[in-house]
Design a protein around this motif. Structure first.
Motif, mmCIF file in Angstrom:
data_model
loop_
_atom_site.group_PDB
_atom_site.id
_atom_site.type_symbol
_atom_site.label_atom_id
_atom_site.label_comp_id
_atom_site.label_asym_id
_atom_site.label_seq_id
_atom_site.Cartn_x
_atom_site.Cartn_y
_atom_site.Cartn_z
ATOM 1 N N LEU A 30 -5.919 6.768 4.141
ATOM 2 C CA LEU A 30 -6.547 6.711 5.461
ATOM 3 C C LEU A 30 -5.650 7.339 6.518
ATOM 4 C CD1 LEU A 30 -8.112 3.150 5.316
ATOM 5 C CD2 LEU A 30 -9.323 5.336 5.298
ATOM 6 N N GLY A 31 -4.349 7.195 6.350
ATOM 7 C CA GLY A 31 -3.412 7.822 7.279
ATOM 8 C C GLY A 31 -3.512 9.336 7.246
ATOM 9 N N LEU A 32 -3.757 9.914 6.066
ATOM 10 C CA LEU A 32 -3.934 11.360 5.965
ATOM 11 C C LEU A 32 -5.175 11.815 6.733
ATOM 12 C CD1 LEU A 32 -2.995 12.067 2.239
ATOM 13 C CD2 LEU A 32 -1.628 12.507 4.296
ATOM 14 N N PHE A 33 -6.261 11.046 6.624
ATOM 15 C CA PHE A 33 -7.460 11.367 7.403
ATOM 16 C C PHE A 33 -7.180 11.244 8.895
ATOM 17 C CE2 PHE A 33 -9.812 10.316 3.456
ATOM 18 C CZ PHE A 33 -10.520 11.501 3.342
ATOM 19 N N GLY A 34 -6.490 10.170 9.290
ATOM 20 C CA GLY A 34 -6.155 9.977 10.692
ATOM 21 C C GLY A 34 -5.239 11.066 11.220
ATOM 22 N N LEU A 63 3.169 5.253 2.353
ATOM 23 C CA LEU A 63 3.586 5.927 1.123
ATOM 24 C C LEU A 63 4.875 5.309 0.589
ATOM 25 C CD1 LEU A 63 3.240 8.159 -0.968
ATOM 26 C CD2 LEU A 63 4.524 9.674 0.558
ATOM 27 N N LEU A 64 5.801 5.023 1.473
ATOM 28 C CA LEU A 64 7.055 4.393 1.064
ATOM 29 C C LEU A 64 6.797 3.022 0.437
ATOM 30 C CD1 LEU A 64 10.156 4.616 1.113
ATOM 31 C CD2 LEU A 64 10.083 3.455 3.322
ATOM 32 N N GLY A 65 5.886 2.255 1.039
ATOM 33 C CA GLY A 65 5.529 0.958 0.459
ATOM 34 C C GLY A 65 4.925 1.107 -0.922
ATOM 35 N N PHE A 66 4.053 2.091 -1.098
ATOM 36 C CA PHE A 66 3.451 2.339 -2.412
ATOM 37 C C PHE A 66 4.512 2.686 -3.445
ATOM 38 C CE2 PHE A 66 1.680 5.329 -5.527
ATOM 39 C CZ PHE A 66 0.690 4.529 -6.090
ATOM 40 N N LEU A 67 5.414 3.604 -3.070
ATOM 41 C CA LEU A 67 6.459 4.018 -4.009
ATOM 42 C C LEU A 67 7.429 2.879 -4.316
ATOM 43 C CD1 LEU A 67 7.190 7.595 -2.655
ATOM 44 C CD2 LEU A 67 5.879 6.949 -4.690
ATOM 45 N N ALA A 68 7.684 2.023 -3.319
ATOM 46 C CA ALA A 68 8.598 0.898 -3.539
ATOM 47 C C ALA A 68 7.978 -0.147 -4.468
ATOM 48 C CB ALA A 68 8.956 0.255 -2.199
ATOM 49 N N LEU A 69 6.655 -0.299 -4.437
ATOM 50 C CA LEU A 69 5.991 -1.297 -5.283
ATOM 51 C C LEU A 69 5.655 -0.771 -6.675
ATOM 52 C CD1 LEU A 69 3.543 -2.911 -2.719
ATOM 53 C CD2 LEU A 69 5.551 -3.969 -3.754
ATOM 54 N N ASN A 102 -1.183 -9.936 -7.802
ATOM 55 C CA ASN A 102 -0.943 -9.283 -6.517
ATOM 56 C C ASN A 102 -0.981 -7.765 -6.620
ATOM 57 O OD1 ASN A 102 -0.585 -11.652 -5.028
ATOM 58 N ND2 ASN A 102 1.522 -11.845 -5.744
ATOM 59 N N LEU A 103 -1.710 -7.243 -7.570
ATOM 60 C CA LEU A 103 -1.800 -5.799 -7.739
ATOM 61 C C LEU A 103 -2.472 -5.134 -6.533
ATOM 62 C CD1 LEU A 103 -1.039 -3.627 -9.755
ATOM 63 C CD2 LEU A 103 -3.294 -3.872 -10.790
ATOM 64 N N TRP A 104 -3.229 -5.916 -5.788
ATOM 65 C CA TRP A 104 -3.896 -5.373 -4.603
ATOM 66 C C TRP A 104 -2.892 -4.871 -3.563
ATOM 67 C CZ3 TRP A 104 -3.070 -7.603 0.133
ATOM 68 C CH2 TRP A 104 -2.521 -8.889 0.141
ATOM 69 N N TRP A 105 -1.665 -5.386 -3.592
ATOM 70 C CA TRP A 105 -0.645 -4.892 -2.655
ATOM 71 C C TRP A 105 -0.419 -3.391 -2.850
ATOM 72 C CZ3 TRP A 105 4.069 -8.736 -2.854
ATOM 73 C CH2 TRP A 105 3.663 -9.989 -2.395
ATOM 74 N N LEU A 106 -0.338 -3.004 -4.108
ATOM 75 C CA LEU A 106 -0.108 -1.596 -4.437
ATOM 76 C C LEU A 106 -1.269 -0.730 -3.956
ATOM 77 C CD1 LEU A 106 1.872 0.259 -6.044
ATOM 78 C CD2 LEU A 106 0.353 -0.079 -7.989
ATOM 79 N N CYS A 140 -1.433 -0.274 -0.157
ATOM 80 C CA CYS A 140 -0.516 0.776 0.316
ATOM 81 C C CYS A 140 -1.090 2.158 0.065
ATOM 82 C CB CYS A 140 0.844 0.641 -0.362
ATOM 83 S SG CYS A 140 1.780 -0.797 0.153
ATOM 84 N N LEU A 141 -1.693 2.354 -1.104
ATOM 85 C CA LEU A 141 -2.284 3.654 -1.412
ATOM 86 C C LEU A 141 -3.463 3.948 -0.483
ATOM 87 C CD1 LEU A 141 -2.084 6.079 -3.286
ATOM 88 C CD2 LEU A 141 -3.707 4.925 -4.804
ATOM 89 N N ALA A 142 -4.288 2.943 -0.210
ATOM 90 C CA ALA A 142 -5.415 3.131 0.713
ATOM 91 C C ALA A 142 -4.906 3.419 2.126
ATOM 92 C CB ALA A 142 -6.303 1.895 0.713
ATOM 93 N N GLY A 143 -3.859 2.732 2.557
ATOM 94 C CA GLY A 143 -3.280 2.990 3.873
ATOM 95 C C GLY A 143 -2.760 4.407 3.979
#
Length: 99
Positions: free
Chosen positions: A73-77, A42-48, A60-64, A67-70
């Motif tokens: 998926l982290g919420l599911f995990g 989430l921090l990476g998403f907000l920073a980008l 490089n929009l896929w970076w954003l 981060c959102l997908a991570g």
């Protein structure tokens, strides 16, 4: 559930002696680990996010979105690990102790 049994305190392999420390595991259920990882995504998403235009221009929009997908998926995990922790705690309570 008691996993304690006498384990060797040292091992000799070849001409080396290895001593085994008597420590407990830090995070058995993984909840804290998944919480930290999810927060970092989430921090990476907000920073980008402020660099959306620059990321789009450079391809490089896929970076954003990674981060959102991570984060998602982290919420599911996180929910999975919390359910597992709750199930293990219920199993320990319902298990009869040694007589």
């Amino acid at each position: 559930m008691d996993f304690r049994d006498e384990q060797p305190r040292q091992h000799e392999i070849g001409n080396r002696t290895y001593f085994v420390a008597d420590v407990e595991p830090l995070d058995v259920d993984g909840v804290r680990t998944v919480e930290v990882g999810t927060a970092l995504w989430l921090l990476g998403f907000l920073a980008l996010l402020p660099f959306y235009g620059r990321l789009q221009d450079s391809g490089n929009l896929w970076w954003l979105w990674t981060c959102l997908a991570g984060f998602g998926l982290g919420l599911f995990g996180l929910e999975y690990c919390r359910r597992r922790r709750r199930t293990r705690a219920e199993a320990e309570v319902s298990e009869p102790g040694p007589a």
